[in-house]
Design a protein around this motif. Structure first.
Motif, PDB file in Angstrom:
ATOM      1  N   ASP A   8       0.850  -1.180   0.000  1.00 35.67           N
ATOM      2  CA  ASP A   8       0.000   0.000   0.000  1.00 35.67           C
ATOM      3  C   ASP A   8       0.889   1.234   0.000  1.00 35.67           C
ATOM      4  OD1 ASP A   8      -1.676   2.142   0.622  1.00 35.67           O
ATOM      5  OD2 ASP A   8      -3.011   0.909   1.849  1.00 35.67           O
ATOM      6  N   TRP A   9       1.059   1.839  -1.184  1.00 33.44           N
ATOM      7  CA  TRP A   9       1.936   3.020  -1.260  1.00 33.44           C
ATOM      8  C   TRP A   9       1.131   4.315  -1.317  1.00 33.44           C
ATOM      9  CZ3 TRP A   9       4.606   1.268  -6.453  1.00 33.44           C
ATOM     10  CH2 TRP A   9       3.857   1.697  -7.558  1.00 33.44           C
ATOM     11  N   ASP A  10      -0.170   4.244  -1.128  1.00 34.48           N
ATOM     12  CA  ASP A  10      -0.966   5.459  -0.942  1.00 34.48           C
ATOM     13  C   ASP A  10      -0.351   6.247   0.226  1.00 34.48           C
ATOM     14  OD1 ASP A  10      -4.125   6.464  -1.494  1.00 34.48           O
ATOM     15  OD2 ASP A  10      -3.333   6.985   0.486  1.00 34.48           O
ATOM     16  N   VAL A  11      -0.411   7.570   0.161  1.00 34.86           N
ATOM     17  CA  VAL A  11       0.261   8.384   1.189  1.00 34.86           C
ATOM     18  C   VAL A  11      -0.399   8.212   2.559  1.00 34.86           C
ATOM     19  CG1 VAL A  11      -1.061  10.551   1.001  1.00 34.86           C
ATOM     20  CG2 VAL A  11       1.396  10.630   1.526  1.00 34.86           C
ATOM     21  N   HIS A  12      -1.630   7.704   2.572  1.00 35.57           N
ATOM     22  CA  HIS A  12      -2.328   7.481   3.842  1.00 35.57           C
ATOM     23  C   HIS A  12      -2.195   6.021   4.274  1.00 35.57           C
ATOM     24  CE1 HIS A  12      -4.570  10.861   1.867  1.00 35.57           C
ATOM     25  NE2 HIS A  12      -4.398  11.390   3.067  1.00 35.57           N
ATOM     26  N   HIS A  13      -2.296   5.806   5.567  1.00 35.34           N
ATOM     27  CA  HIS A  13      -2.239   4.436   6.083  1.00 35.34           C
ATOM     28  C   HIS A  13      -3.456   3.631   5.607  1.00 35.34           C
ATOM     29  CE1 HIS A  13      -2.749   1.492   9.612  1.00 35.34           C
ATOM     30  NE2 HIS A  13      -1.771   1.044   8.860  1.00 35.34           N
ATOM     31  N   GLY A  14      -3.228   2.396   5.232  1.00 29.94           N
ATOM     32  CA  GLY A  14      -4.328   1.516   4.827  1.00 29.94           C
ATOM     33  C   GLY A  14      -4.958   0.865   6.051  1.00 29.94           C
ATOM     34  N   ASN A  15      -5.623   1.687   6.856  1.00 29.40           N
ATOM     35  CA  ASN A  15      -6.152   1.206   8.140  1.00 29.40           C
ATOM     36  C   ASN A  15      -7.140   0.046   7.978  1.00 29.40           C
ATOM     37  OD1 ASN A  15      -7.589   3.727   7.107  1.00 29.40           O
ATOM     38  ND2 ASN A  15      -9.155   2.800   8.406  1.00 29.40           N
ATOM     39  N   GLY A  16      -7.987   0.128   6.956  1.00 30.65           N
ATOM     40  CA  GLY A  16      -8.995  -0.916   6.764  1.00 30.65           C
ATOM     41  C   GLY A  16      -8.328  -2.237   6.426  1.00 30.65           C
ATOM     42  N   THR A  17      -7.455  -2.213   5.461  1.00 34.74           N
ATOM     43  CA  THR A  17      -6.774  -3.433   5.024  1.00 34.74           C
ATOM     44  C   THR A  17      -5.971  -4.038   6.175  1.00 34.74           C
ATOM     45  OG1 THR A  17      -6.552  -2.211   2.956  1.00 34.74           O
ATOM     46  CG2 THR A  17      -5.467  -4.357   3.095  1.00 34.74           C
ATOM     47  N   ARG A  48       2.501   8.701   5.390  1.00 33.72           N
ATOM     48  CA  ARG A  48       2.800   9.769   6.341  1.00 33.72           C
ATOM     49  C   ARG A  48       2.088   9.478   7.648  1.00 33.72           C
ATOM     50  NH1 ARG A  48       2.467  15.860   4.306  1.00 33.72           N
ATOM     51  NH2 ARG A  48       2.992  16.135   6.514  1.00 33.72           N
ATOM     52  N   PHE A  49       2.790   9.715   8.736  1.00 32.43           N
ATOM     53  CA  PHE A  49       2.227   9.488  10.065  1.00 32.43           C
ATOM     54  C   PHE A  49       2.270  10.800  10.851  1.00 32.43           C
ATOM     55  CE2 PHE A  49       2.918   7.572  14.473  1.00 32.43           C
ATOM     56  CZ  PHE A  49       1.602   7.210  14.640  1.00 32.43           C
ATOM     57  N   ASP A  50       3.406  11.501  10.722  1.00 28.70           N
ATOM     58  CA  ASP A  50       3.553  12.775  11.424  1.00 28.70           C
ATOM     59  C   ASP A  50       3.197  12.618  12.899  1.00 28.70           C
ATOM     60  OD1 ASP A  50       3.393  13.181   8.589  1.00 28.70           O
ATOM     61  OD2 ASP A  50       3.037  15.308   8.895  1.00 28.70           O
ATOM     62  N   TYR A  51       3.660  11.547  13.483  1.00 24.51           N
ATOM     63  CA  TYR A  51       3.432  11.248  14.907  1.00 24.51           C
ATOM     64  C   TYR A  51       1.946  11.181  15.233  1.00 24.51           C
ATOM     65  CZ  TYR A  51       8.304  12.718  15.236  1.00 24.51           C
ATOM     66  OH  TYR A  51       9.650  12.862  15.052  1.00 24.51           O
ATOM     67  N   GLY A  52       1.166  10.785  14.290  1.00 16.63           N
ATOM     68  CA  GLY A  52      -0.261  10.610  14.574  1.00 16.63           C
ATOM     69  C   GLY A  52      -1.123  11.779  14.166  1.00 16.63           C
ATOM     70  N   SER A  53      -0.520  12.812  13.543  1.00 10.60           N
ATOM     71  CA  SER A  53      -1.369  13.947  13.174  1.00 10.60           C
ATOM     72  C   SER A  53      -1.764  13.917  11.701  1.00 10.60           C
ATOM     73  CB  SER A  53      -0.697  15.276  13.531  1.00 10.60           C
ATOM     74  OG  SER A  53       0.427  15.489  12.733  1.00 10.60           O
ATOM     75  N   PHE A  54      -1.353  12.872  10.960  1.00  8.88           N
ATOM     76  CA  PHE A  54      -1.747  12.791   9.553  1.00  8.88           C
ATOM     77  C   PHE A  54      -2.903  11.809   9.403  1.00  8.88           C
ATOM     78  CE2 PHE A  54      -1.250  12.041   4.967  1.00  8.88           C
ATOM     79  CZ  PHE A  54      -1.040  13.337   4.542  1.00  8.88           C
ATOM     80  N   TYR A  55      -3.835  12.148   8.519  1.00  2.00           N
ATOM     81  CA  TYR A  55      -5.009  11.300   8.316  1.00  2.00           C
ATOM     82  C   TYR A  55      -4.606   9.840   8.096  1.00  2.00           C
ATOM     83  CZ  TYR A  55      -9.629   9.854   6.838  1.00  2.00           C
ATOM     84  OH  TYR A  55     -10.829   9.226   6.778  1.00  2.00           O
ATOM     85  N   PRO A  56      -5.270   8.842   8.656  1.00  3.90           N
ATOM     86  CA  PRO A  56      -6.477   8.943   9.492  1.00  3.90           C
ATOM     87  C   PRO A  56      -6.218   9.197  10.975  1.00  3.90           C
ATOM     88  CG  PRO A  56      -6.126   6.657   8.772  1.00  3.90           C
ATOM     89  CD  PRO A  56      -4.973   7.449   8.265  1.00  3.90           C
ATOM     90  N   CYS A  57      -5.045   9.657  11.346  1.00  6.05           N
ATOM     91  CA  CYS A  57      -4.795  10.096  12.726  1.00  6.05           C
ATOM     92  C   CYS A  57      -5.050   9.012  13.764  1.00  6.05           C
ATOM     93  CB  CYS A  57      -5.624  11.326  13.082  1.00  6.05           C
ATOM     94  SG  CYS A  57      -5.369  12.730  12.003  1.00  6.05           S
ATOM     95  N   GLU A  58      -4.694   7.782  13.463  1.00  7.55           N
ATOM     96  CA  GLU A  58      -4.830   6.709  14.440  1.00  7.55           C
ATOM     97  C   GLU A  58      -3.458   6.129  14.748  1.00  7.55           C
ATOM     98  OE1 GLU A  58      -7.364   5.874  16.124  1.00  7.55           O
ATOM     99  OE2 GLU A  58      -9.000   6.814  15.015  1.00  7.55           O
ATOM    100  N   GLY A  59      -3.295   5.707  15.985  1.00 10.27           N
ATOM    101  CA  GLY A  59      -2.010   5.167  16.405  1.00 10.27           C
ATOM    102  C   GLY A  59      -1.637   3.874  15.712  1.00 10.27           C
ATOM    103  N   ASP A  60      -2.634   3.163  15.182  1.00  8.58           N
ATOM    104  CA  ASP A  60      -2.283   1.861  14.622  1.00  8.58           C
ATOM    105  C   ASP A  60      -1.573   1.957  13.274  1.00  8.58           C
ATOM    106  OD1 ASP A  60      -4.528   2.613  13.294  1.00  8.58           O
ATOM    107  OD2 ASP A  60      -5.792   0.970  13.987  1.00  8.58           O
ATOM    108  N   ALA A  61      -1.276   3.174  12.840  1.00  8.28           N
ATOM    109  CA  ALA A  61      -0.431   3.339  11.655  1.00  8.28           C
ATOM    110  C   ALA A  61       1.049   3.313  12.029  1.00  8.28           C
ATOM    111  CB  ALA A  61      -0.765   4.655  10.954  1.00  8.28           C
ATOM    112  N   LEU A  78      -6.237   1.245  -8.109  1.00  7.58           N
ATOM    113  CA  LEU A  78      -6.133   2.663  -7.763  1.00  7.58           C
ATOM    114  C   LEU A  78      -6.742   2.916  -6.393  1.00  7.58           C
ATOM    115  CD1 LEU A  78      -5.311   5.492  -8.810  1.00  7.58           C
ATOM    116  CD2 LEU A  78      -7.644   5.747  -9.680  1.00  7.58           C
ATOM    117  N   GLU A  79      -6.048   3.725  -5.583  1.00  8.85           N
ATOM    118  CA  GLU A  79      -6.627   4.198  -4.316  1.00  8.85           C
ATOM    119  C   GLU A  79      -6.766   5.716  -4.412  1.00  8.85           C
ATOM    120  OE1 GLU A  79      -7.740   2.267  -1.891  1.00  8.85           O
ATOM    121  OE2 GLU A  79      -6.749   0.336  -2.118  1.00  8.85           O
ATOM    122  N   GLY A  80      -5.969   6.489  -3.646  1.00  7.51           N
ATOM    123  CA  GLY A  80      -6.061   7.953  -3.696  1.00  7.51           C
ATOM    124  C   GLY A  80      -5.219   8.542  -4.819  1.00  7.51           C
TER     125      GLY A  80
END
Ligand code: X5A
Ligand code: ZN
Length: 769
Positions: free
Chosen positions: A261-270, A287-300, A392-394
Motif C-alpha cells: 500500500d503506497w498510498d500516502v495514507h495508512h491503509g487502516n482498513g486493510t 505519512r504518520f507525522d506522529y499521529g497527526s496525519f489522516y487517518p490520525c490513528e495510532g495503529d499506523a 487505484l486508491e487515492g
C-alpha cells in the motif's frame, strides 16, 4: 570526509560487510542495476524482471545482505514458471469503466476524489498509445457473498441501499455520520463495480491469463473498515479481492499474498482485515507525522506488526513528516519491503496504488516522481513471477496521477526505462524510521538483523521542523556557513543516538500526557450511531502529536486584545486579566513565547459580533482574510510551538472543556494544524478548518514568513465577512475594556502612543466593511 557523498563511488559499509556489498554490487552490475545517483541508469529491457534479481540496493542506499540461497531459488522459479512465455510481450490487463464515474458529490460540490480522476488517467494512457497495448477489461459488480468476506451485512446493505430513491432525503445525513464520506445516487453501483473490478483482474492474473493488471477504480478502498465507510472509501476493494483468491479459488494456487500500500495514507482498513492472517503480508508506507496525519490513528505506527498467527505479517513504515521523495521510498523498499518480500515469497502482489504521495498532490505533501513510481514498481516485478495487480486508491492531482500511472503501465508492458528524475538524498528521519521498523520486525524476518550502512548521505528534515529545539539557551546568531558540510557528512550512528535520547525524552513527557488524557473523550465529533471500532489512540503511543508539534515553531500573529502580552499569556499560562469575565485554561506547554515582534499586514481590521462570554457587550477583532493593500493592520507576533498554537486555537474556538467531575481539562484529541496543514496553508495562504467550521475563528491564515518560520493567525472565514457586510451578522464597536486591552498592547509594544492607538481602533470600528 574521506568517504564523502561527493565520491562517484558507491558509499559502501566498512569491513566484511563492505566486501559482501561489493560482491553483490558486482552481481548486480552484470544484470543491470538500479541507480538513483547517475553512475549507471536503470535499464529494464523487455521483461527485465523475469530473469533479473530483485534490486535490493541502489548506490544511494547501500545493500543489505540478501538471505543466503533465497535469491537463487526465486530466480529459478521465475524462469521456470513465468506467467508469460519468455520473449513474448507481457499481457497487461487495463480495466477502465465509465460507470465508476457515477459516484460524485451530491450537488456537484468540489471534491478531490472526483470522477475526473479516472478520465484524466484514461486520456493520458490513450494519448501515449499505452492503453491500446493493454488487454481491455470491463468492470463487473462484485457478488455480495464475496464482499461479505470483509464487510458486515449491515455495511453491505447500507452501500447497496444508499443510492435508492427511498434514501434520497437521508443520504447526506447518513454521509455526515462517517469520516470523510459523500454519497449520491451513483455511489452504490460504483462501489460494487470497484470491488468487482479488482476481483476480476486479480483472478485473471492469478490464473496466468494476464501477466499483470491495472484496475482504474473508484471509489477507493483501503480506508474502508468492516462496518464503516471512511476516507472516501466505501468497500475495501483490495481486501475483498485478496479474500476471493484465498477463499474462493483454491484452484488458482494462491496461498500467500503480498499487499503493498503506497498510498500516502495508512491503509487502516486493510490492516485490520488481515491483522491475524499470515497468508496476507500487509505492507503500508505512509505519512504518520506522529499521529497527526489522516487517518490520525495510532495503529499506523511501526509498532503494529500483526497478532496471533499474523504476528510479523503487518508492516508499517510511518514517515515523520512530508516532502518525502523517491529516495525515501527507495530506501524503504531496499531495506524493509524487498528483503521481506524475498523471504515471504508471495504468489501474487496486490498493490494498493494510491498516487497521493506524488509530487504536486494537494493532500499528500510528498514528492514521488513518475520515474520514482516506475522504479518502485520495477523492483516489485522481481517477485511473484511478476504477477502484480494494481488497484487505484487515492491521488488527487490530475496531472500527477495520469503521469504516474502512465509510467507504471509502461513498466508493466516491459518498456525500457531509465531513471531520470532529480537525485535526492533520503531524510535522516527516513533512516531512523527504517531502523525502527527493522528492529520491530527482525525477530520475524531475520534478514532485517543485519546492520544498516552507517555512512549514507542524508538530508535534514524540511525547514518547518526545528530538529533539535533545545530547551534553554538559544543561539539565534550562529555561524551557519559550515552547516551544509556538517549535514552532508552526518554520521548515521550519531543521528540514531541523538534521536534515541530525544525519543526517551518524549516518552517521559507522555507519561504525564497519559495521566491527563486517559479521561478525555476519544473524538471531537460525536458519532451518533455506527460501529465502535477498537483502535489505539495516539496517546497510548510514545510518539504523540503533542510531542511532535512541540518541536515545531510558528509565529502566531495576534491583532486584537491578544496584542497585549499579559492577555495573550492567559492562553499559555491560564488565568485572566482586567475586563475578562472568564479565565483561560492555558496551554499544555506553558513556556513563554520564544520571541515577540511587530508587523503590519495588508488586511482590514474590523469588529464583529455584538457580545462575547468573556468581554460582554461589544464586538471583537477580526481580520478580513482577503488581502487589501489599502489597509494596514498591526499584528503582534509571538514565536510559539505548533502545539501551543493548537492550544490557542482550541481556546479561541471554545473547544477546551472543563470536565467538572474531576476538574480535568478536555482538549480535542488531534491537532487542528499539523505538519501537513502547515504545508497546505503555506501554499494556499488560508485553511478553513472544516471540523470547527461554525466557530468564529475557524480560518487559519498564512501571512508570510519570519526567519524561515510561517506567520499564522486565526480569523473568520470569508463567508462570515460577507454576512457581516450584508447585515446578517452584526458589526459592533468593541467594549471599553476590550479596546483598553488593545490600546495597552499597541502602547506597551511601542507601536503607537495612547491617542494614536485609540484612533486606530475607533476608525477601524467606524469604517464600513
Ligand atoms: C483514499 C484516500 C484520503 C482521505 C483523506 C480525508 N483517502 N481527509 O486517499
Ligand atoms: Zn490516500
Amino acid at each position: 570526509p574521506d568517504q564523502n557523498s561527493e565520491s562517484p563511488e558507491l558509499p559502501l559499509p566498512g569491513g566484511a560487510q563492505r566486501q559482501h556489498a561489493q560482491a553483490q554490487a558486482r552481481t548486480h552490475k552484470t544484470r543491470g542495476s538500479t541507480n538513483l545517483r547517475g553512475n549507471q541508469p536503470v535499464q529494464s529491457s523487455r521483461l527485465p524482471h523475469r530473469d533479473a534479481p530483485p534490486q535490493f540496493s541502489t548506490p544511494l542506499c547501500p545493500p543489505v545482505s540478501p538471505p543466503p540461497g533465497r535469491g537463487d531459488r526465486r530466480r529459478r522459479m521465475a524462469a521456470a514458471g513465468a506467467a508469460t512465455p519468455v520473449g513474448a510481450a507481457p499481457r497487461v490487463g487495463l480495466l477502465y469503466d465509465d460507470r465508476m464515474c457515477a459516484h460524485a458529490t451530491p450537488d456537484g460540490e468540489k471534491h478531490p476524489e472526483n470522477p475526473e480522476r479516472l478520465r484524466a488517467i484514461r486520456r493520458k494512457l490513450d494519448a501515449e498509445g499505452v492503453a491500446s497495448r493493454c488487454v481491455d477489461m470491463k468492470a463487473k459488480e462484485a457478488k455480495e457473498k464475496y464482499i461479505a468476506s470483509v464487510h458486515t451485512p449491515n455495511h453491505i446493505k447500507l452501500i447497496r441501499d444508499i443510492s435508492s430513491k427511498e434514501y434520497d432525503y437521508r443520504r447526506n445525513k447518513t454521509a455526515r455520520k462517517f469520516n470523510s464520506i459523500y454519497f449520491n445516487e451513483g455511489s452504490s453501483e460504483s462501489a460494487f463495480l470497484a470491488a468487482g473490478s479488482v476481483i476480476e483482474v486479480a483472478e485473471k492474473v492469478a490464473a496466468g491469463e494476464l501477466s499483470s493488471a491495472i484496475a482504474l477504480v473508484r471509489p477507493p478502498g483501503h480506508h474502508a473498515e468492516h462496518n464503516e465507510p471512511m476516507g472516501f472509501c466505501l468497500f475495501n476493494n483490495v481486501a475483498i479481492a485478496a479474500n476471493y483468491l484465498l477463499n474462493e479459488r483454491p484452484d488458482l494456487g494462491i496461498n500467500k499474498i503480498l499487499i503493498v500500500d503506497w498510498d500516502v495514507h495508512h491503509g487502516n482498513g486493510t490492516q485490520k482485515m488481515f491483522y491475524s492472517d499470515p497468508r496476507v503480508l500487509f505492507f503500508s508506507v505512509h505519512r504518520f507525522d506522529y499521529g497527526s496525519f489522516y487517518p490520525c490513528e495510532g495503529d499506523a505506527s511501526h509498532c503494529f506488526i500483526g497478532e496471533g498467527a499474523g504476528e510479523g505479517y503487518n508492516i508499517n513504515v510511518p514517515w515523520e513528516h512530508g516532502k518525502c521523495s523517491d529516495a525515501d521510498y527507495v530506501a524503504a523498499w531496499d531495506h524493509v519491503l524487498l528483503p521481506i518480500a524475498e523471504a515471504f515469497d508471495p504468489d501474487i502482489i496486490l498493490l494498493s496504488a494510491g498516487f497521493d504521495a506524488a509530487m504536486g498532490d494537494p493532500l499528500g505533501g510528498c514528492c514521488i516522481t513518475p520515474d520514482g513510481y516506475a522504479l518502485l514498481l520495477t523492483k516489485l516485478l522481481g517477485f511473484a513471477k511478476g504477477r502484480i495487480v494494481m488497484a487505484l486508491e487515492g491521488g488527487y492531482n490530475l496531472k500527477s496521477i495520469a503521469n504516474s500511472l502512465c509510467a507504471c503501465t509502461k513498466v508493466l508492458l516491459g518498456d525500457n526505462f531509465t531513471y531520470n528524475s532529480p537525485r535526492m538524498q533520503p531524510f535522516e528521519s527516513t533512516w531512523r524510521v527504517i531502523q525502527m521498523v527493522r528492529d520491530e520486525l527482525k525477530a520475524y524476518w531475520p534478514v532485517l538483523s543485519s546492520k544498516l550502512p552507517d555512512n549514507v548521505p542524508l538530508r535534514s528534515a524540511p525547514s518547518y521542523i526545528e530538529p533539535y529545539a533545545s530547551s534553554g539557551s538559544e543561539s539565534d546568531v550562529e555561524d551557519v556557513s559550515e552547516l551544509p558540510d556538517a549535514i552532508s557528512s552526518v554520521n548515521v550512528t550519531q543521528v540514531v543516538d541523538d534521536v534515541l535520547s530525544k525519543h526517551i525524552t518524549m516518552l517521559k513527557l507522555d507519561e504525564d500526557n497519559l495521566a491527563t488524557k486517559n479521561t478525555s473523550s476519544d473524538s471531537v465529533q460525536a458519532q451518533d450511531d455506527g460501529p465502535v471500532v477498537a483502535s489505539t489512540r495516539i496517546y497510548d503511543l510514545p510518539f504523540t502529536w503533542r510531542s511532535a508539534l512541540s518541536k515545531v515553531y510558528v509565529w502566531y500573529a495576534s491583532f486584537g486584545s491578544n496584542m497585549w502580552k499579559p492577555r495573550f499569556l492567559c492562553y499559555i499560562e491560564g488565568g485572566k486579566v482586567d475586563g475578562m469575565s472568564i479565565s483561560c485554561f492555558g496551554s499544555h506547554d506553558t513556556s513563554p513565547p520564544r520571541g515577540t515582534m511587530w508587523k503590519t499586514v495588508p488586511h482590514r481590521l474590523f469588529f464583529g459580533r455584538s457580545s462575547t462570554p468573556c468581554w460582554g457587550t461589544g464586538g471583537v477583532a477580526f481580520l478580513n482574510p482577503e488581502i487589501n493593500y489599502n489597509d494596514e493592520s498591526y499584528v503582534c507576533m509571538y514565536k510559539i510551538t505548533l502545539e501551543q498554537f493548537n492550544d490557542v486555537l482550541f481556546q479561541e474556538n471554545r473547544l477546551v472543556k472543563d470536565n467538572s467531575e474531576d476538574g480535568k481539562l478536555e482538549s480535542p484529541s488531534s491537532p487542528l494544524i499539523g505538519l501537513s496543514e502547515i504545508e497546505s496553508v503555506s501554499s494556499n495562504k488560508a485553511l478553513h478548518l472544516e471540523p470547527i467550521k461554525d466557530s468564529w475563528y475557524s480560518n487559519v491564515l498564512h501571512l508570510g514568513e519570519e526567519d524561515g518560520l510561517p506567520i499564522l493567525t486565526m480569523t473568520c472565514p470569508s463567508t462570515a465577512v460577507a454576512q457581516h457586510k450584508s447585515g446578517e451578522l452584526p458589526l459592533a464597536p468593541p467594549s471599553e475594556t476590550y479596546s483598553a486591552t488593545l490600546i495597552k498592547g499597541l502602547v506597551e509594544g511601542k507601536q503607537l502612543d495612547a491617542n494614536e492607538a485609540a484612533n486606530y481602533i475607533s476608525s477601524a470600528a467606524a469604517r464600513s466593511l
